[in-house]
Design a protein around this motif. Sequence first.
Motif, PDB file in Angstrom:
ATOM      1  N   LEU A 101      -6.860   9.057   9.409  1.00 52.79           N
ATOM      2  CA  LEU A 101      -6.788   7.625   9.725  1.00 52.79           C
ATOM      3  C   LEU A 101      -6.890   7.363  11.226  1.00 52.79           C
ATOM      4  O   LEU A 101      -6.872   6.213  11.660  1.00 52.79           O
ATOM      5  CB  LEU A 101      -5.473   7.039   9.183  1.00 52.79           C
ATOM      6  CG  LEU A 101      -5.333   7.046   7.649  1.00 52.79           C
ATOM      7  CD1 LEU A 101      -3.904   6.732   7.242  1.00 52.79           C
ATOM      8  CD2 LEU A 101      -6.286   6.046   7.007  1.00 52.79           C
ATOM      9  N   GLY A 102      -6.987   8.434  12.025  1.00 48.38           N
ATOM     10  CA  GLY A 102      -7.117   8.238  13.477  1.00 48.38           C
ATOM     11  C   GLY A 102      -5.861   7.665  14.115  1.00 48.38           C
ATOM     12  O   GLY A 102      -5.926   7.000  15.143  1.00 48.38           O
ATOM     13  N   PRO A 149      -3.676  10.569 -10.867  1.00 51.07           N
ATOM     14  CA  PRO A 149      -3.321   9.639  -9.790  1.00 51.07           C
ATOM     15  C   PRO A 149      -1.899   9.909  -9.296  1.00 51.07           C
ATOM     16  O   PRO A 149      -1.055  10.408 -10.054  1.00 51.07           O
ATOM     17  CB  PRO A 149      -3.380   8.269 -10.483  1.00 51.07           C
ATOM     18  CG  PRO A 149      -3.066   8.577 -11.914  1.00 51.07           C
ATOM     19  CD  PRO A 149      -3.686   9.913 -12.196  1.00 51.07           C
ATOM     20  N   ALA A 150      -1.658   9.583  -8.023  1.00 48.04           N
ATOM     21  CA  ALA A 150      -0.281   9.568  -7.531  1.00 48.04           C
ATOM     22  C   ALA A 150       0.328   8.256  -8.031  1.00 48.04           C
ATOM     23  O   ALA A 150      -0.394   7.279  -8.227  1.00 48.04           O
ATOM     24  CB  ALA A 150      -0.300   9.594  -6.014  1.00 48.04           C
ATOM     25  N   ILE A 183      -0.346  -3.323   0.761  1.00 50.63           N
ATOM     26  CA  ILE A 183      -1.258  -2.247   0.334  1.00 50.63           C
ATOM     27  C   ILE A 183      -2.068  -1.856   1.575  1.00 50.63           C
ATOM     28  O   ILE A 183      -2.808  -2.676   2.116  1.00 50.63           O
ATOM     29  CB  ILE A 183      -2.213  -2.725  -0.783  1.00 50.63           C
ATOM     30  CG1 ILE A 183      -1.431  -3.316  -1.958  1.00 50.63           C
ATOM     31  CG2 ILE A 183      -3.121  -1.580  -1.232  1.00 50.63           C
ATOM     32  CD1 ILE A 183      -0.641  -2.333  -2.777  1.00 50.63           C
ATOM     33  N   TYR A 184      -1.924  -0.605   2.012  1.00 51.16           N
ATOM     34  CA  TYR A 184      -2.556  -0.164   3.263  1.00 51.16           C
ATOM     35  C   TYR A 184      -3.889   0.524   3.012  1.00 51.16           C
ATOM     36  O   TYR A 184      -4.070   1.159   1.976  1.00 51.16           O
ATOM     37  CB  TYR A 184      -1.625   0.817   3.988  1.00 51.16           C
ATOM     38  CG  TYR A 184      -0.407   0.141   4.542  1.00 51.16           C
ATOM     39  CD1 TYR A 184      -0.441  -0.480   5.784  1.00 51.16           C
ATOM     40  CD2 TYR A 184       0.779   0.089   3.810  1.00 51.16           C
ATOM     41  CE1 TYR A 184       0.670  -1.136   6.290  1.00 51.16           C
ATOM     42  CE2 TYR A 184       1.895  -0.567   4.309  1.00 51.16           C
ATOM     43  CZ  TYR A 184       1.836  -1.185   5.548  1.00 51.16           C
ATOM     44  OH  TYR A 184       2.922  -1.837   6.045  1.00 51.16           O
ATOM     45  N   PRO A 185      -4.817   0.443   3.967  1.00 52.89           N
ATOM     46  CA  PRO A 185      -6.012   1.293   3.895  1.00 52.89           C
ATOM     47  C   PRO A 185      -5.515   2.745   3.842  1.00 52.89           C
ATOM     48  O   PRO A 185      -4.772   3.170   4.727  1.00 52.89           O
ATOM     49  CB  PRO A 185      -6.740   1.015   5.215  1.00 52.89           C
ATOM     50  CG  PRO A 185      -6.195  -0.306   5.680  1.00 52.89           C
ATOM     51  CD  PRO A 185      -4.784  -0.380   5.175  1.00 52.89           C
ATOM     52  N   ALA A 186      -5.856   3.472   2.776  1.00 49.36           N
ATOM     53  CA  ALA A 186      -5.278   4.795   2.557  1.00 49.36           C
ATOM     54  C   ALA A 186      -6.374   5.821   2.342  1.00 49.36           C
ATOM     55  O   ALA A 186      -7.563   5.498   2.355  1.00 49.36           O
ATOM     56  CB  ALA A 186      -4.355   4.736   1.344  1.00 49.36           C
ATOM     57  N   LYS A 238      -5.461  11.854   0.764  1.00 49.35           N
ATOM     58  CA  LYS A 238      -4.369  12.719   1.210  1.00 49.35           C
ATOM     59  C   LYS A 238      -3.073  11.944   1.494  1.00 49.35           C
ATOM     60  O   LYS A 238      -2.028  12.522   1.702  1.00 49.35           O
ATOM     61  CB  LYS A 238      -4.778  13.438   2.511  1.00 49.35           C
ATOM     62  CG  LYS A 238      -5.971  14.373   2.368  1.00 49.35           C
ATOM     63  CD  LYS A 238      -5.492  15.775   2.052  1.00 49.35           C
ATOM     64  CE  LYS A 238      -6.557  16.831   2.222  1.00 49.35           C
ATOM     65  NZ  LYS A 238      -7.793  16.584   1.521  1.00 49.35           N
ATOM     66  N   LEU A 239      -3.187  10.629   1.559  1.00 50.80           N
ATOM     67  CA  LEU A 239      -2.021   9.839   1.966  1.00 50.80           C
ATOM     68  C   LEU A 239      -2.080   8.475   1.282  1.00 50.80           C
ATOM     69  O   LEU A 239      -2.850   7.613   1.679  1.00 50.80           O
ATOM     70  CB  LEU A 239      -2.047   9.664   3.493  1.00 50.80           C
ATOM     71  CG  LEU A 239      -0.735   9.304   4.170  1.00 50.80           C
ATOM     72  CD1 LEU A 239       0.275  10.432   4.018  1.00 50.80           C
ATOM     73  CD2 LEU A 239      -0.962   9.032   5.650  1.00 50.80           C
TER      74      LEU A 239
END
Length: 733
Positions: free
Chosen positions: A27-28, A139-140, A162-165, A168-169
């Motif tokens: 995600l930088g 799915p998680a 809801i975050y840009p995911a 891996k996260l």
Amino acid sequence: MDCVPALDEPLKKVLGPATAKVMAEHLGLHTVGDLLHHYPRRYEERGQLTHLADLPMDEHVTVVAQVADARLHTFASSRAPRGKGQRLEVTITDGSGRLQLVFFGAGVHKPHKELLPGTRAMFAGKVSVFNRRLQLAHPAYELLRGDAEETVETWAGALIPIYPATAKLESWKIGKALQTVLPSAQEAADPLPESLREGRGLVPLPEALLKIHRPHTKADIEEARARLKWDEAFVLQVALARRRYADTQLPAVPRRPRPDGILAAFDDRLPFTLTEGQRKVSEEIFADLATDHPMHRLLQGEVGSGKTMVALRAMLAVVDAGGQAAMLAPTEVLAQQHHRSVTEMMGDLAQGGMLGGAENATKVVLLTGSMGAAARRQALLDLATGEAGIVIGTHALIEDKVQFHDLGLVVVDEQHRFGVEQRDALRGKGKQPPHLLVMTATPIPRTVAMTVFGDLETSVLDQLPAGRSPIASHVVPAADKPHFLARAWERVREEVEKGHQAYVVCPRIGDEEDGAKAKKKSPEDEAEKRPPLAVLDTAEQLARGPLAGLRVEVLHGRMQPDDKDAVMRRFAAGEVDVLVATTVIEVGVNVPNATVMVIMDADRFGVSQLHQLRGRVGRGSAPGLCLLVSEMPEASAARQRLNAVASTLDGFELSRIDLEQRREGDVLGQAQSGTRSSLRMLAVIDDEEVIAEAREEATRIVAADPELERLPALRTALDALLDEEREQYLEKG
């Protein structure tokens, strides 16, 4: 510089090395400040179910839904030959649709115990298709229990961010990490001057960060977004305003045309009158050229609106004032064509120092990489002595050997094809910074974004000169209606029978090593399992099939420059009926007798590119026809793009559509489309007003305090936005 230690804290100290590593790589995000500025993409309401009906293919999604049923199957496989393999199938629903979840092997035990019918949870995974049904494999998930457990604490309030995911996260893990760092938001230094913030009724930055990540109401989200949009627009505008300010401090030689000079002689001979738009834009340019700091102007004009005429008059004005003008074209074909059309328009005014040249004539030279040694030596000599007032060329103009006597103006055609370094190198050839005029026929997304952000002064040509014909455009759905494609080839024959000519454009040449070229496939390519159509194959099939008997030739970028030029000359002279080409014909090729263009696999081209290509027909008095051939299904995004192109001839409208679809790219950096947007909150098209207001405020503040000495927090925000690469990019502009 005032640092903000709490926000500069590395994430690995706060969250632990494993989570921090994933955040940095995927995600930088490296510091607490980076994470605080990783805003939610949207919010789920506790009571509201996500629309399972609208799930995108091949994307990581997060959905809130209820378990409808769960079944455990056993099966035999190579790993479990005695029928001991286990597969758990869970169906979830949200009222709009159903979705299947599958778990295998040892992974079935925990969900089998937890995902009982009636359970509500958040699920995250990549949407795939199995047996023609959408599913999430392994799915998680996070159970949403309605009691006073940690979950409710984590998703405080009724709104779940809801975050840009990434795979891996998941979104809720990012949410938990934010819970940890959110107290640091109190220490965020506010980049907006207090008077500006209060005057516009914006909340302080710490409050905005709190409300964007942990909103209690929708009003909280609106307040936070309004504030954070302003930050982005304002800090970016300050960067651009400082650059404009620095430009006004640079010296340039004012260039004013003489009343009895070459420009006046040229205007007297024009066989037509300039359009109102051409006259107005020329006046803006002449006013800029007369100042003692460098012009930076973007000339946007529809295909065929007469930009070359405006640029030529600007070049003649500079020649009048004793300077030289250089026009930079992206390809040899285009440089040669510009040279031909400029010398034809100027007649004996382009024959300086030659027999038969007019009294105040100048020399117009061409400089390209493939010229012979003798011609090249002569061109270089004419530039160094000042004998040549105008030079038209490709990248060859930038080489060290090229010396100008007094470079006063650089005209860049189709700006998006030149790197900043190349423009910079050419501008470095003047004794003082030369004036700069950038031309584009289709504002591509980043250009539109830069224009909206206003770091170049902008002129627009939106009238077509008299005598230009309209172009009709139609989509040809080759897979759904093959007879439409057959009809397209009949139309080409009909036009040729009337004495006209045609282009057929393909995305690929056809003799490349396909494996090397076609490694990275888009989902749409994958769906079709066939490479894009190629010039060489298509030309052969047409010449043997539907266009048999017509004179068909090919043109593409890997031909020798002399061969390319020979084909173009034959086509321009009417000795070729149908030219099958790649996009080398996209810019500047001018054959008024060509009336029809068929673009194969049109869905493989961008909106702006299609508009550019279409501008090659209808350049004479006969109406133009453009046929966009595609095998994509009617409901696909690609077909909607083509319908948009067919429905309007307005390049500005199309560039907006393009921008909405592709996002604006890194507005300050070099990335040209949306993969690396430096904008998190701001949408260029929707927020034009905020951007315009921020520009006014930024210009005012920079004029009063160019070094921002009285605004240390703004200075800090600016340093964070302008990492070294972008700083250089702005410097070179």
